[in-house]
Design a protein around this motif. Structure first.
Motif, PDB file in Angstrom:
ATOM      1  N   GLU A   1       0.835  -1.210   0.000  1.00  0.00           N
ATOM      2  CA  GLU A   1       0.000   0.000   0.000  1.00  0.00           C
ATOM      3  C   GLU A   1       0.867   1.256   0.000  1.00  0.00           C
ATOM      4  OE1 GLU A   1      -3.487   1.972  -0.440  1.00  0.00           O
ATOM      5  OE2 GLU A   1      -3.147  -0.209  -0.468  1.00  0.00           O
TER       6      GLU A   1
ATOM      7  N   CYS B   1       0.704   4.051  -2.959  1.00  0.00           N
ATOM      8  CA  CYS B   1       0.362   5.455  -2.679  1.00  0.00           C
ATOM      9  C   CYS B   1       1.573   6.384  -2.740  1.00  0.00           C
ATOM     10  CB  CYS B   1      -0.265   5.575  -1.290  1.00  0.00           C
ATOM     11  SG  CYS B   1      -1.821   4.695  -1.091  1.00  0.00           S
TER      12      CYS B   1
ATOM     13  N   ASN C   1      -5.914   4.564   3.880  1.00  0.00           N
ATOM     14  CA  ASN C   1      -6.493   3.429   3.151  1.00  0.00           C
ATOM     15  C   ASN C   1      -6.530   2.164   3.993  1.00  0.00           C
ATOM     16  OD1 ASN C   1      -6.751   5.119   0.956  1.00  0.00           O
ATOM     17  ND2 ASN C   1      -4.903   4.394  -0.071  1.00  0.00           N
TER      18      ASN C   1
END
Length: 285
Positions: free
Chosen positions: A11, A15, A24
Motif C-alpha cells: 500500500e 500510494c 487506506n
C-alpha cells in the motif's frame, strides 16, 4: 512472516505516501511506519528511500515487490480453498487480458457457472506477462490470451476468434478518411499490430493509444473518432446509430488462446471449461 506487513508495504508502494497508505489501511501514520520498520528489520534491508514527500522503492524493495504480491495472492487463495473445503467445493481461477474480458469471457461466465455446479469461480484480468507468471506459480488455473505463450510447461489451445471491425462516429467514411483521424488505436496483440501496420502505411499518429477497448469505445462516443472494436462490444452503439461501420475497411480476426499448466491439478475441469469457451464464431463476438 506477518501478511499485514506485506499488505502495508504494497500500500505504501502504491500510494507513495505514508499518510495516504495509513488512511487506506485505517491505521495511524505511526503504525504504518512501525510496520515498515518491522519488515525492514526482518529482511535486514531498507525498502524505501524517504526524501520529504518523495517515497521510492530501493533496489531491495523492487526485488521484494513481486514476491510480496505472490505471497499475498497465494495466502488469499489458500484461505479460500480451506473455506471451500468445508463445503466440499473447489475453486477455479480463470483470468484474461483486459481486451478479452468485455467481448468474450464476461459473456461466457454464466455458462461456466451453470455448468460447474459446486465449483467456485475466481475471475480477474491482468497483463499477458502477469498471467503467464501466475500460471507458472500455480496461482491461476486458466489464462485467456491473444498471443500464445511459448513456454514448455504450458498447454495452449485455440478457443476461437474475435472479429474486429473499424467503426466511426461519423457516417459514410471510407477507410482512408477514418484512419486519418481522429483515430484511436487499441492494442489487440502482436498479430493485430502486424496486420494494422500493413493497413495504415502512412497514417498520422493516433489521437489516443490504449490497451483497453472499453476506453476506446467510450472516447469515440464522447468525442468522436474511429477505432477497431469487437462486433459485440460496439453492437449497441451501431444499432442506435451512434457508431457506423467504415466502408471498405477489412475485418481483422484475433485468435483467442487458452493456456494452462500441462500437469495442472484440475486439468479435467480446465478441459471442460475450454470446451464451454470454444464455440461458433458468431458466439465469440
Amino acid at each position: 512472516m506477518d501478511t499485514e506487513l506485506l499488505k502495508t508495504f504494497l500500500e505504501v508502494h502504491r500510494c507513495r505516501h505514508f499518510g495516504k497508505a495509513a488512511e487506506n489501511l485505517y491505521l495511524t501514520q505511526s503504525a504504518v511506519s512501525f510496520r515498515i520498520r518491522q519488515l525492514e528489520s526482518q529482511l535486514g534491508v531498507a525498502l524505501f528511500t524517504r526524501h520529504r514527500n518523495n517515497i521510492q522503492l530501493t533496489n531491495a524493495g523492487e526485488r521484494l515487490l513481486p514476491h510480496a504480491e505472490a505471497m499475498l495472492l497465494s495466502w488469499q487463495r489458500a484461505r479460500q480453498d480451506i473455506a471451500l473445503a468445508s463445503h466440499q467445493s473447489v475453486q477455479l481461477a480463470v483470468s484474461a487480458s483486459a481486451n478479452i474480458w468485455d467481448p468474450f469471457l464476461q459473456r461466457r461466465l454464466p455458462i461456466i457457472y451453470q455448468s460447474l455446479g459446486q465449483v467456485a469461480l475466481r475471475a480477474d484480468t491482468a497483463p499477458p506477462d502477469v498471467l503467464v507468471r501466475m500460471l507458472l506459480e500455480r496461482r491461476l488455473d486458466l489464462a485467456l490470451l491473444f498471443d500464445p505463450p511459448k513456454v514448455e510447461e504450458l498447454e495452449v489451445r485455440e478457443l476461437g476468434q474475435l472479429r474486429l471491425q473499424l467503426v466511426s462516429s461519423q457516417e459514410e467514411l471510407d477507410l482512408e478518411a477514418a484512419l486519418k483521424g481522429p483515430y484511436v488505436k487499441v492494442d489487440w496483440g502482436t498479430q493485430f499490430s502486424i496486420q494494422h501496420a500493413k493497413l495504415v502505411k502512412e497514417q498520422a499518429p493516433p489521437l489516443l493509444h490504449t490497451g483497453i477497448a472499453r476506453i476506446a469505445l467510450d472516447f469515440i462516443l464522447d468525442h468522436g473518432g474511429s477505432a477497431y472494436l469487437p462486433q459485440g462490444l460496439a453492437e449497441e452503439a451501431l444499432e442506435k446509430g451512434r457508431l457506423h461501420p467504415v466502408a471498405g475497411a477489412p475485418q481483422i480476426a484475433r485468435e483467442i488462446y487458452g493456456a494452462h499448466l500441462k500437469d495442472a491439478e484440475r486439468v479435467g475441469l480446465i478441459d471442460h471449461i475450454c470446451q464451454l469457451l470454444t464455440g461458433p464464431a458468431d458466439s465469440l463476438q
